[in-house]
Design a protein around this motif. Sequence first.
Motif, PDB file in Angstrom:
ATOM      1  N   LEU A  31      82.101  31.903  60.667  1.00 56.46           N
ATOM      2  CA  LEU A  31      80.830  31.255  61.005  1.00 56.46           C
ATOM      3  C   LEU A  31      79.791  31.535  59.686  1.00 56.46           C
ATOM      4  O   LEU A  31      79.842  32.620  59.219  1.00 56.46           O
ATOM      5  CB  LEU A  31      80.049  31.769  62.282  1.00 56.46           C
ATOM      6  N   ALA A  32      79.285  30.413  59.027  1.00 56.46           N
ATOM      7  CA  ALA A  32      78.383  30.642  57.972  1.00 56.46           C
ATOM      8  C   ALA A  32      77.064  30.277  58.675  1.00 56.46           C
ATOM      9  O   ALA A  32      76.886  29.196  59.277  1.00 56.46           O
ATOM     10  CB  ALA A  32      78.801  29.741  56.784  1.00 56.46           C
ATOM     11  N   THR A  33      76.151  31.038  58.142  1.00 56.64           N
ATOM     12  CA  THR A  33      74.538  30.845  58.771  1.00 56.64           C
ATOM     13  C   THR A  33      73.788  31.077  57.401  1.00 56.64           C
ATOM     14  O   THR A  33      74.403  31.484  56.294  1.00 56.64           O
ATOM     15  CB  THR A  33      74.474  31.813  59.673  1.00 56.64           C
ATOM     16  N   LEU A  34      72.628  31.026  57.354  1.00 63.25           N
ATOM     17  CA  LEU A  34      71.740  31.230  56.376  1.00 63.25           C
ATOM     18  C   LEU A  34      70.850  32.472  56.789  1.00 63.25           C
ATOM     19  O   LEU A  34      70.169  32.403  57.922  1.00 63.25           O
ATOM     20  CB  LEU A  34      70.742  29.856  56.236  1.00 63.25           C
ATOM     21  N   ARG A  35      70.644  33.336  55.879  1.00 62.65           N
ATOM     22  CA  ARG A  35      69.784  34.420  55.845  1.00 62.65           C
ATOM     23  C   ARG A  35      68.140  33.836  55.812  1.00 62.65           C
ATOM     24  O   ARG A  35      67.986  32.831  55.125  1.00 62.65           O
ATOM     25  CB  ARG A  35      70.104  35.478  54.947  1.00 62.65           C
ATOM     26  N   ASP A  37      66.169  34.697  53.494  1.00 63.60           N
ATOM     27  CA  ASP A  37      66.205  34.187  51.713  1.00 63.60           C
ATOM     28  C   ASP A  37      66.911  33.017  51.456  1.00 63.60           C
ATOM     29  O   ASP A  37      66.855  32.690  50.396  1.00 63.60           O
ATOM     30  CB  ASP A  37      66.364  35.364  50.891  1.00 63.60           C
ATOM     31  N   GLY A  38      67.641  32.580  52.382  1.00 63.69           N
ATOM     32  CA  GLY A  38      68.326  31.206  52.022  1.00 63.69           C
ATOM     33  C   GLY A  38      69.947  31.454  51.490  1.00 63.69           C
ATOM     34  O   GLY A  38      70.606  30.643  51.520  1.00 63.69           O
ATOM     35  N   PRO A  60      74.241  40.492  71.640  1.00 64.64           N
ATOM     36  CA  PRO A  60      72.629  40.680  71.454  1.00 64.64           C
ATOM     37  C   PRO A  60      72.196  41.065  70.002  1.00 64.64           C
ATOM     38  O   PRO A  60      72.490  42.102  69.552  1.00 64.64           O
ATOM     39  CB  PRO A  60      72.418  41.619  72.394  1.00 64.64           C
ATOM     40  N   SER A  61      71.138  40.160  69.705  1.00 67.28           N
ATOM     41  CA  SER A  61      70.307  40.705  68.327  1.00 67.28           C
ATOM     42  C   SER A  61      71.395  40.591  67.255  1.00 67.28           C
ATOM     43  O   SER A  61      70.980  41.350  65.976  1.00 67.28           O
ATOM     44  CB  SER A  61      69.556  41.971  68.535  1.00 67.28           C
ATOM     45  N   SER A  62      72.543  40.102  67.099  1.00 64.95           N
ATOM     46  CA  SER A  62      73.421  39.836  66.090  1.00 64.95           C
ATOM     47  C   SER A  62      72.572  39.300  64.842  1.00 64.95           C
ATOM     48  O   SER A  62      71.861  38.349  65.198  1.00 64.95           O
ATOM     49  CB  SER A  62      74.824  39.378  66.585  1.00 64.95           C
ATOM     50  N   LEU A  63      73.102  39.722  63.651  1.00 56.89           N
ATOM     51  CA  LEU A  63      72.479  38.757  62.583  1.00 56.89           C
ATOM     52  C   LEU A  63      72.594  37.270  62.573  1.00 56.89           C
ATOM     53  O   LEU A  63      71.668  36.465  62.328  1.00 56.89           O
ATOM     54  CB  LEU A  63      72.776  39.569  61.279  1.00 56.89           C
ATOM     55  N   LYS A  64      73.866  37.040  62.974  1.00 54.05           N
ATOM     56  CA  LYS A  64      74.034  35.655  62.791  1.00 54.05           C
ATOM     57  C   LYS A  64      73.339  34.814  64.094  1.00 54.05           C
ATOM     58  O   LYS A  64      72.952  33.661  63.835  1.00 54.05           O
ATOM     59  CB  LYS A  64      75.461  35.497  63.080  1.00 54.05           C
ATOM     60  N   ALA A  65      72.963  35.448  65.056  1.00 55.87           N
ATOM     61  CA  ALA A  65      72.356  34.817  66.244  1.00 55.87           C
ATOM     62  C   ALA A  65      70.826  34.786  65.691  1.00 55.87           C
ATOM     63  O   ALA A  65      70.236  33.667  65.803  1.00 55.87           O
ATOM     64  CB  ALA A  65      72.230  35.550  67.403  1.00 55.87           C
ATOM     65  N   LEU A  66      70.320  35.635  65.092  1.00 57.87           N
ATOM     66  CA  LEU A  66      68.868  35.652  64.823  1.00 57.87           C
ATOM     67  C   LEU A  66      68.625  34.719  63.182  1.00 57.87           C
ATOM     68  O   LEU A  66      67.881  33.990  63.368  1.00 57.87           O
ATOM     69  CB  LEU A  66      68.492  37.014  64.085  1.00 57.87           C
ATOM     70  N   ASP A  67      69.959  34.498  62.617  1.00 60.85           N
ATOM     71  CA  ASP A  67      69.858  33.456  61.665  1.00 60.85           C
ATOM     72  C   ASP A  67      69.865  32.226  62.244  1.00 60.85           C
ATOM     73  O   ASP A  67      68.969  31.182  61.869  1.00 60.85           O
ATOM     74  CB  ASP A  67      71.381  33.616  60.748  1.00 60.85           C
ATOM     75  N   ARG A  70      66.339  30.949  63.678  1.00 65.58           N
ATOM     76  CA  ARG A  70      65.271  30.668  62.567  1.00 65.58           C
ATOM     77  C   ARG A  70      65.666  29.392  62.048  1.00 65.58           C
ATOM     78  O   ARG A  70      64.980  28.611  61.674  1.00 65.58           O
ATOM     79  CB  ARG A  70      65.358  31.771  61.671  1.00 65.58           C
ATOM     80  N   ASP A  71      67.014  29.191  61.472  1.00 66.69           N
ATOM     81  CA  ASP A  71      67.577  27.919  61.166  1.00 66.69           C
ATOM     82  C   ASP A  71      68.795  27.823  61.801  1.00 66.69           C
ATOM     83  O   ASP A  71      69.715  28.406  61.580  1.00 66.69           O
ATOM     84  CB  ASP A  71      67.679  28.296  59.409  1.00 66.69           C
ATOM     85  N   PRO A  72      68.909  26.631  62.287  1.00 65.72           N
ATOM     86  CA  PRO A  72      70.033  26.367  63.230  1.00 65.72           C
ATOM     87  C   PRO A  72      71.239  25.837  62.628  1.00 65.72           C
ATOM     88  O   PRO A  72      72.321  25.608  63.206  1.00 65.72           O
ATOM     89  CB  PRO A  72      69.396  25.240  64.270  1.00 65.72           C
ATOM     90  N   ARG A  73      71.273  25.456  61.054  1.00 69.36           N
ATOM     91  CA  ARG A  73      72.293  24.884  60.599  1.00 69.36           C
ATOM     92  C   ARG A  73      73.567  25.794  60.260  1.00 69.36           C
ATOM     93  O   ARG A  73      73.280  27.323  60.007  1.00 69.36           O
ATOM     94  CB  ARG A  73      72.155  24.300  59.178  1.00 69.36           C
ATOM     95  N   PHE A  74      74.631  25.590  60.622  1.00 72.26           N
ATOM     96  CA  PHE A  74      76.035  26.331  60.581  1.00 72.26           C
ATOM     97  C   PHE A  74      77.043  25.445  60.101  1.00 72.26           C
ATOM     98  O   PHE A  74      76.999  24.343  60.023  1.00 72.26           O
ATOM     99  CB  PHE A  74      76.355  27.014  61.904  1.00 72.26           C
ATOM    100  N   ALA A  75      78.030  26.467  59.455  1.00 71.39           N
ATOM    101  CA  ALA A  75      79.353  25.900  59.145  1.00 71.39           C
ATOM    102  C   ALA A  75      80.447  26.594  59.914  1.00 71.39           C
ATOM    103  O   ALA A  75      80.119  28.003  59.861  1.00 71.39           O
ATOM    104  CB  ALA A  75      79.538  25.579  57.696  1.00 71.39           C
ATOM    105  N   LEU A  76      81.345  26.220  60.462  1.00 71.09           N
ATOM    106  CA  LEU A  76      82.391  26.928  61.031  1.00 71.09           C
ATOM    107  C   LEU A  76      83.719  26.491  60.414  1.00 71.09           C
ATOM    108  O   LEU A  76      84.130  25.283  60.453  1.00 71.09           O
ATOM    109  CB  LEU A  76      82.201  26.677  62.501  1.00 71.09           C
TER     110      LEU A  76
END
Length: 159
Positions: A31-35, A37-38, A60-67, A70-76
């Motif tokens: 899974l690719a998400t955006l931090r 800082d983009g 719970p509270s995984s960085l990818k979930a938090l990403d 904040r910004d719902p765009r993803f690539a899988l």
Amino acid sequence: MTFNWAAFSAAEPELARTVEDRFGQFTHHILATLRKDGAPRTTGLEVRFLNGELWLGMMPSSLKALDLRRDPRFALQANPGPGMEMAGGDVRIAGRAVEVRDAETIALYTDEVKPPDPETFHLFRTELTEVVRTYIEEEKYLAVQLWKPGQPVRTTRRA
């Protein structure tokens, strides 16, 4: 216009079956998400195709979930397999992840999937913006199938 997995499957059943089969070959995918800082973040993830949706479940509270909050765009991207064999081709899905907090919907998911802690995980359903399959055709072409909402699958080939 939003397309969930059911809408995509109805529009392009053959490609949808191929994509599901490809993801079904392995448990973990990328899974690719955006931090904040983009910058991109890639992480491993299990995905599920259930009840007409493509689901992303996270600790719970995984960085990818938090990403994604904040910004719902993803690539899988489907796991390429041992030695990068990519049997069935390389498959990628892009879209937006929508967090589900409705107890009834979460219960439908947890009854089927049985996450380690059904009370504290993050659950996202997906809205698709692109599905891509890249594969070798007739042992001489690189073929790329591309689907976007509201458009038929377009296939291009390169020798």
